[in-house]
Design an enzyme around this catalytic site. Sequence first.
Site, PDB file in Angstrom:
ATOM      1  N   ASN A 148      43.474  43.348  49.545  1.00 55.27           N
ATOM      2  CA  ASN A 148      42.461  42.769  48.672  1.00 55.27           C
ATOM      3  C   ASN A 148      42.639  41.261  48.493  1.00 55.27           C
ATOM      4  OD1 ASN A 148      41.082  45.191  48.119  1.00 55.27           O
ATOM      5  ND2 ASN A 148      42.634  45.765  46.608  1.00 55.27           N
ATOM      6  N   SER A 152      46.222  48.351  46.259  1.00 53.57           N
ATOM      7  CA  SER A 152      45.292  49.199  45.541  1.00 53.57           C
ATOM      8  C   SER A 152      46.077  50.378  45.000  1.00 53.57           C
ATOM      9  CB  SER A 152      44.202  49.670  46.504  1.00 53.57           C
ATOM     10  OG  SER A 152      43.649  50.897  46.102  1.00 53.57           O
ATOM     11  N   ARG A 156      46.060  16.945  27.324  1.00 54.90           N
ATOM     12  CA  ARG A 156      47.268  17.590  27.847  1.00 54.90           C
ATOM     13  C   ARG A 156      46.927  18.762  28.763  1.00 54.90           C
ATOM     14  NH1 ARG A 156      50.203  17.131  21.885  1.00 54.90           N
ATOM     15  NH2 ARG A 156      50.434  14.841  22.015  1.00 54.90           N
ATOM     16  N   ARG A 178      29.700  17.874   7.960  1.00 51.36           N
ATOM     17  CA  ARG A 178      30.666  18.845   8.537  1.00 51.36           C
ATOM     18  C   ARG A 178      29.998  20.204   8.548  1.00 51.36           C
ATOM     19  NH1 ARG A 178      35.120  17.884   5.751  1.00 51.36           N
ATOM     20  NH2 ARG A 178      34.910  16.056   7.079  1.00 51.36           N
ATOM     21  N   LYS A 190      44.568  48.970  51.925  1.00 57.19           N
ATOM     22  CA  LYS A 190      43.675  47.856  51.647  1.00 57.19           C
ATOM     23  C   LYS A 190      44.417  46.541  51.441  1.00 57.19           C
ATOM     24  CE  LYS A 190      40.036  47.739  49.354  1.00 57.19           C
ATOM     25  NZ  LYS A 190      39.324  47.642  48.078  1.00 57.19           N
TER      26      LYS A 190
END
Lengths: 381, 381, 381, 381
Positions: free
Chosen positions: B282, B274, B130, B314, B280
Amino acid sequence: MAIDSTSGSRGQAKPSSSRSERLFGGIYARGEVAACVSDEAWLQAMLDVEAALARASAPAREAAEIAAACRAEFFDLDALAVGTAENASPVVPLVKALRDAVGPDLAAYVHAGATSQDIVDTALMLVARRSCEPLVTVAGRASDAAAALADAHRSTPMFGRTLLQQAVPTSFGLKAAGWMTALDQAAAGVASVELAVQMGGPVGSQSPAVASTVASCLGLGEPVLPWHTDRRRVVQLASALGVLAGACGKVALDVALLSQNEVGEVRERTSGGSSSMPHKRNPVAAVSARACATRVPGLVATMHSAMAEQEHERAAGAWQAEWGTMSDLLALTGSAVAWTAEMLAGLEVDPERMRANLGSTEVDLGAADELIDRALAAHNG
Amino acid sequence: MAIDSTSGSRGQAKPSSSRSERLFGGIYARGEVAACVSDEAWLQAMLDVEAALARASAPAREAAEIAAACRAEFFDLDALAVGTAENASPVVPLVKALRDAVGPDLAAYVHAGATSQDIVDTALMLVARRSCEPLVTVAGRASDAAAALADAHRSTPMFGRTLLQQAVPTSFGLKAAGWMTALDQAAAGVASVELAVQMGGPVGSQSPAVASTVASCLGLGEPVLPWHTDRRRVVQLASALGVLAGACGKVALDVALLSQNEVGEVRERTSGGSSSMPHKRNPVAAVSARACATRVPGLVATMHSAMAEQEHERAAGAWQAEWGTMSDLLALTGSAVAWTAEMLAGLEVDPERMRANLGSTEVDLGAADELIDRALAAHNG
Amino acid sequence: MAIDSTSGSRGQAKPSSSRSERLFGGIYARGEVAACVSDEAWLQAMLDVEAALARASAPAREAAEIAAACRAEFFDLDALAVGTAENASPVVPLVKALRDAVGPDLAAYVHAGATSQDIVDTALMLVARRSCEPLVTVAGRASDAAAALADAHRSTPMFGRTLLQQAVPTSFGLKAAGWMTALDQAAAGVASVELAVQMGGPVGSQSPAVASTVASCLGLGEPVLPWHTDRRRVVQLASALGVLAGACGKVALDVALLSQNEVGEVRERTSGGSSSMPHKRNPVAAVSARACATRVPGLVATMHSAMAEQEHERAAGAWQAEWGTMSDLLALTGSAVAWTAEMLAGLEVDPERMRANLGSTEVDLGAADELIDRALAAHNG
Amino acid sequence: MAIDSTSGSRGQAKPSSSRSERLFGGIYARGEVAACVSDEAWLQAMLDVEAALARASAPAREAAEIAAACRAEFFDLDALAVGTAENASPVVPLVKALRDAVGPDLAAYVHAGATSQDIVDTALMLVARRSCEPLVTVAGRASDAAAALADAHRSTPMFGRTLLQQAVPTSFGLKAAGWMTALDQAAAGVASVELAVQMGGPVGSQSPAVASTVASCLGLGEPVLPWHTDRRRVVQLASALGVLAGACGKVALDVALLSQNEVGEVRERTSGGSSSMPHKRNPVAAVSARACATRVPGLVATMHSAMAEQEHERAAGAWQAEWGTMSDLLALTGSAVAWTAEMLAGLEVDPERMRANLGSTEVDLGAADELIDRALAAHNG
């Protein structure tokens, strides 16, 4: 060879061969695989690639002359090591030495259009193939030994044990069949890793025609694209080796636990001694197989880590980290398999002790017989 | 449900849900996979296995009633967690709760012949399937985005770069084709891992007939033997996830490096800010994909390490270590893939800057066009 | 809070909380440490750093008002998670929310001069300290339990076992003293890791005066330099946790092996059941401690790997990979320690069985008594 | 020597020395450390332990004769390797060979009261100390080179870079000071690992008096208890090496990134060539340091993993896995340090290019000067 190990600015008189290879090699390098990842084996593999490249790109006579020069014993490993350090690549000094060896008329046909990584990566594929042949063969021997145990002991009852506690009965044959199947499928995983030529030129844009010829010359697969910084194949190989080493480690752990004096259900035929306790009978093969198997997962992680750090068209460090790691992975897995094969071929089984440990427990082996048959059929098929 | 979380000797009032899952989940748990490894998803998967087992072993009406009770929302996760701690197994309290839920007449048909590990291992296979569905789908989306870039920029010249130095020209299309092929093949590796039912009973000797029915009921493969302590499949899955995460990490590293101001050849469309430097821009997706990819190899190593420590029928610890590790591997790889798909779908390419960086270098794209065609054909095939 | 989880281009309606934390938390998150690395704990730690920074840089009244707003319960974790994903940093949305909360007049005093990493790294140090307190306390409890066993059984003979074979006699007290010493020294290693403030500003060039004030406010050490990309401290912490988890794992392995029915020398007081075999008495604490310990080394490797990839003044991925890894390391080590403490506090020892297993072997306990005294003195000192 | 390599049942004619040590040793085994972990170095260390043990337990004359025989060159490594394989211990054949060498009258004084692990573990401590001396010295050389850069360039402005984006200005001196501090503190971490004698006898119950004498004879610490299966020390050493390798890797990454043509702010003085692109100037030292550093974290994980699997009084596999792993860790870290020292000593800095990359950005170096002074004071102190 023109590289002078005393004059280079990077020059160390002689690179250290390093590391306690022989002393501990008795444990870590058992069997035939270690020799397949030796200096000589790597060097010959690189030369085989240069020879194949010459055949793919030079006129026949020139290619034949180059190929004749491509023998590891003609080269000076220590000088190559110096050049490797100077260039972070063994191929720069190797190509220079090979060109010197074949002389100026043929030099231009050597390494035509290739980049260092083409040679090292394709050589790695050859080294892998040559290592995996004995590795898979010996894994088959281990699995055959387990198959013989499975068949002989299909109705030998013993305690199945879960969480290190006695659970309910099983048969030793079914346990051995589990070892057999695990070894078979893990070895099949190693054998099925796709090994492909690398021949992309400096940035991977070279015509695939050359790669195709070299691939068929060397018996390697042909990739869709050059894989200089797509390290799937080598990481898959590392992972498959990790699975095989893990399968060996599990068998060895079972043998070591069953060999405890208090359990006493199996014993290695050739047990080792102790420097202080002469009466002891140590399960040397199980201990050694476990030692090798314990060393493998960290190396697998290194290969996975390096894969994500392969920037642009050739990595500045992550690629060069692979060579030694892969050699160690092959040698250690090869050794784990060799120890496992010896351990199982000489395993002494004690059905009386198994029965005694069961005590008065009622024995119902369930479908053990049917399962063993299925497993043996898969093994033999 | 009879387990009283306040009275048990092992009782903690409420097991910690622990860990900074939501806060950092923005980075580590992007996309749909994380929900596939949630508590509820695991619980439902275990219940699906119990339902299938009932169908394989109980009369039809009883099986249907049991199956109707097998819905995660009927169970108290915190109470189950207490019982898990008391038994080192989530199945002991789950079976008790399920038997309580269906009442005494049906109780005997619940969990018939099975052992805890049968339920958890088969549930792990369902969780894996899944999880891998969205994972592979989104990887395909990432790869499609790379394919579009490969086609659009097949003749866009840029510097190929090796060892972080400008080497010779290549085309951005060829670079993108490399990303595409790597993602395709890594995703194919995940999709090809064999997922098999586990239904061996206490020590693996149960008749394969039950396993066969449960397998077909759940759409899982049927193993040769029960694989309680042969962990090949889960380690192969972990390794395949590692390869895919590594492929994503490599693409993200390339994007981050090409996004450097000094290089400026690509840019993420939706860049982040930032807290101290508002100017900036990023490369948030690349950073996040790399963060996820960096966390994966250590987890792969854990799975390999645990494989060799699976003693007897086991393991006492090595098996229980897998559950959280595999959940993390799936979620982090799923997140890396999701970030990569967003990053590539929104990638802004700057051919002028690529040309400017090349300078007056003569441009020979080699066989880039031919290689891109090959790679696109494989992608589309 | 201004961030709208439905409008952002990065918006997922709600980040997955992911992963099977509660169900398996019974095993992986025992004890008090897991709560110390929860979402709320991380959030509070980040707010504590903002409050301390305000105290270090704002006028007293403004600082007090900001500090009063720095309470985790005032913030919406899911909204923060969305913002974290948008910026690859939890601090960008947190600062925005905190500024919104304190209003425009105080906003400028919030987060003054700091960068996201200052907040997260210092918060990590707080989280580490708050986690290590219960961790070291509970390790001390485990060690005290071992000390009691060492003293009580100083003359209880049993077989020493090497390579899983009976060797020569030792005393169970000496064995327990070995556990005690290992736990003590490993816990001391955790306690001795230097925890230091991070307050360097955007690129680490901020005046150390601010860092100094924040450090004394929070009771953290003051580093020579900002350590944005010098990750020694966090890797040393990770390694020290690894050593402690390893010490727990070794004790748990011994207990599991001694609990084997065939050996039968110790037993956990509160053993767990089986879903299929009601007669079994499983060593639940040992199994759980081993499960936790098995998960740790891979996480340690991740921290080491990430250290080498911290480029320039803030890493693009390797830093962000630390947060979840360190949370897991703390929680799993804390759980391993909790299980070990319970296991040892409730350990039932069977001196008769130990004597019986020795058989007629002559018993010479060597210097066991003297060694136990030495070890207890070190423990108590 | 009595062991006949052709007759033993475990006999392979000659154990493989294996692996590509010389060829790639140019990269992986640079500097002096590799020679400190060679076969000869390990053998001599084991013999030094036997000599010290003789001095601690035999009459003076006999001890002196035994000590005189304890020279590595008197022994046959290949024969020892065969014996190692037969016993999963190098000490069994070594003691036999040493007893043969000293003759029957002295034989009883050889290895008195000791077990194999006493010899190997104490030898490991000697190997570690002998390896760490050059390692720490060369790390100091690297750090001194960084200190010189820090001082010379304290006011050389350059861009600080975060998330691979230009952030705000810093000084190159401050960056170099960060390298220096990281190297200093990481090397101090290696130097501070406690190295202690191991002399516990078969199961660790031997009188501590012998251990005390051997410790003072060899200049090693004296542990509270024998530590046969408490592997804290070796794991701490491995972790400290990992931190130092990580510090080197970070510096090398910075250098490689700053050396990009598009950045061009530093350059290695002695750059390497390319087999296909003669114009390239590759950052060979940075690449090699990164290759070594990349290989280390996986090995650290192996040591941590092995710690938890040390059952009872001597581990059946987990102990034997340490020897090669620790040798590799020492050699690779030593090589990373050697490459880093060369790289920094020969680093060419380009302040003009740094200024040009900054463009018209206003330069505020913050407290760089003050911080550099602090850091240099700590370095020199």
